[in-house]
Design a protein around this motif. Structure first.
Motif, PDB file in Angstrom:
ATOM      1  N   ALA A 147      40.313  38.069  36.155  1.00  0.00           N
ATOM      2  CA  ALA A 147      41.519  38.878  35.929  1.00  0.00           C
ATOM      3  C   ALA A 147      41.777  38.972  34.426  1.00  0.00           C
ATOM      4  CB  ALA A 147      42.717  38.251  36.631  1.00  0.00           C
ATOM      5  N   ARG A 148      42.241  40.123  33.963  1.00  0.00           N
ATOM      6  CA  ARG A 148      42.369  40.400  32.530  1.00  0.00           C
ATOM      7  C   ARG A 148      43.833  40.396  32.096  1.00  0.00           C
ATOM      8  NH1 ARG A 148      39.009  43.218  35.268  1.00  0.00           N
ATOM      9  NH2 ARG A 148      40.605  44.799  35.751  1.00  0.00           N
ATOM     10  N   ALA A 149      44.079  39.932  30.873  1.00  0.00           N
ATOM     11  CA  ALA A 149      45.430  39.939  30.319  1.00  0.00           C
ATOM     12  C   ALA A 149      45.909  41.375  30.158  1.00  0.00           C
ATOM     13  CB  ALA A 149      45.455  39.217  28.982  1.00  0.00           C
ATOM     14  N   THR A 150      47.126  41.649  30.583  1.00  0.00           N
ATOM     15  CA  THR A 150      47.673  43.006  30.508  1.00  0.00           C
ATOM     16  C   THR A 150      48.434  43.250  29.209  1.00  0.00           C
ATOM     17  OG1 THR A 150      49.754  42.368  31.583  1.00  0.00           O
ATOM     18  CG2 THR A 150      47.914  43.031  33.012  1.00  0.00           C
ATOM     19  N   GLU A 152      51.360  42.043  28.854  1.00  0.00           N
ATOM     20  CA  GLU A 152      52.738  41.795  29.268  1.00  0.00           C
ATOM     21  C   GLU A 152      52.968  40.296  29.369  1.00  0.00           C
ATOM     22  OE1 GLU A 152      55.623  42.530  33.186  1.00  0.00           O
ATOM     23  OE2 GLU A 152      53.608  43.405  33.101  1.00  0.00           O
ATOM     24  N   HIS A 164      48.257  38.512  33.956  1.00  0.00           N
ATOM     25  CA  HIS A 164      46.879  38.952  34.117  1.00  0.00           C
ATOM     26  C   HIS A 164      46.764  39.768  35.407  1.00  0.00           C
ATOM     27  CE1 HIS A 164      46.228  35.965  31.050  1.00  0.00           C
ATOM     28  NE2 HIS A 164      44.916  36.119  31.060  1.00  0.00           N
ATOM     29  N   ALA A 165      45.863  40.742  35.416  1.00  0.00           N
ATOM     30  CA  ALA A 165      45.627  41.560  36.612  1.00  0.00           C
ATOM     31  C   ALA A 165      44.129  41.698  36.821  1.00  0.00           C
ATOM     32  CB  ALA A 165      46.274  42.931  36.469  1.00  0.00           C
ATOM     33  N   HIS A 170      45.985  38.549  40.889  1.00  0.00           N
ATOM     34  CA  HIS A 170      46.887  38.610  39.743  1.00  0.00           C
ATOM     35  C   HIS A 170      47.132  37.174  39.283  1.00  0.00           C
ATOM     36  CE1 HIS A 170      47.514  42.839  40.401  1.00  0.00           C
ATOM     37  NE2 HIS A 170      47.956  42.625  41.631  1.00  0.00           N
ATOM     38  N   SER A 193      51.794  39.793  44.247  1.00  0.00           N
ATOM     39  CA  SER A 193      52.166  40.465  43.009  1.00  0.00           C
ATOM     40  C   SER A 193      52.634  39.460  41.963  1.00  0.00           C
ATOM     41  CB  SER A 193      53.291  41.462  43.281  1.00  0.00           C
ATOM     42  OG  SER A 193      54.487  40.772  43.630  1.00  0.00           O
TER      43      SER A 193
END
Length: 212
Positions: A147-150, A152, A164-165, A170, A193
């Protein structure tokens, strides 16, 4: 001229291979068949009783067919809190709808001393709390399946969490600063979520085991 004695030869056509009935009387037609049916019914009753017992002792299974046990993680958390080189976190009390399914502390894990608590909610969605004192980046990538850092971030309580998403999971990731008693990296991840993960983050407290 041959005389007629009034007697006839015995008729053996009705007996298999012409054999005599040595029991002295006619065999009761239908008795072997009745016995066979009765034996079959008794066997079926035994089998059905066994199936019923197995059904009653099986653990609850979700619609997907996988057993989902509920565990008491307190004993494992007590042991981990005494052994971990950081302040162990647990969600206490658990937010409504969540239940623990497994807990483990690994002193010499691949990513250092690692604490992990797995959870599931009322919809059988998965989440996990994990802490480790090894390098943060590979630990997060492994736990969240890349999962990648957004970019946010969220502040929940006194902690800052990076969102991360990913395709599967998530995550919320918190990095402890120098001198903090918390683990260098704390992760909440799952199929739910970020809002649901934030509910778990708000419930996190340091675990204090009872005095020995």
């Amino acid at each position: 001229m041959a005389s007629d004695t009034g007697t006839t030869a015995p008729d053996t056509a009705g007996t298999p291979d012409g054999a005599d009935n040595a029991g002295g009387g006619p065999a009761a037609p239908g008795r072997p068949a009745t016995k066979t049916v009765r034996d079959m019914m008794l066997s079926m009753a035994v089998i059905m009783a066994g199936v019923l017992v197995l059904f009653l002792v099986q653990p609850f299974e979700n619609p997907g067919g996988r057993a989902v046990p509920t565990v008491d993680f307190q004993v494992e958390a007590n042991t981990a809190a005494r052994a971990a080189p950081y302040r162990l976190l647990v969600p206490e009390p658990l937010p409504e709808g969540w239940r623990p399914t497994s807990a483990r502390y690994d002193r010499d894990g691949e990513y250092g001393a690692t604490w992990r608590l797995n959870l599931t909610d009322e919809d059988e969605q998965y989440a996990a709390l994990a802490q480790a004192d090894g390098p943060a980046e590979p630990f997060v990538a492994w736990l969240t399946e890349e999962a990648r850092a957004t970019g946010e971030s969220r502040t929940v309580g006194s902690r800052e969490w990076a969102v991360h998403a990913g395709d599967k999971y998530h995550a919320l990731v918190s990095l402890a600063g120098p001198g903090s008693p918390d683990a260098p990296v704390t992760v909440l991840t799952g199929t739910v979520s970020p809002d649901r993960l934030a509910e778990l983050a708000a419930a996190l407290v340091p675990h204090r085991p009872p005095a020995a």
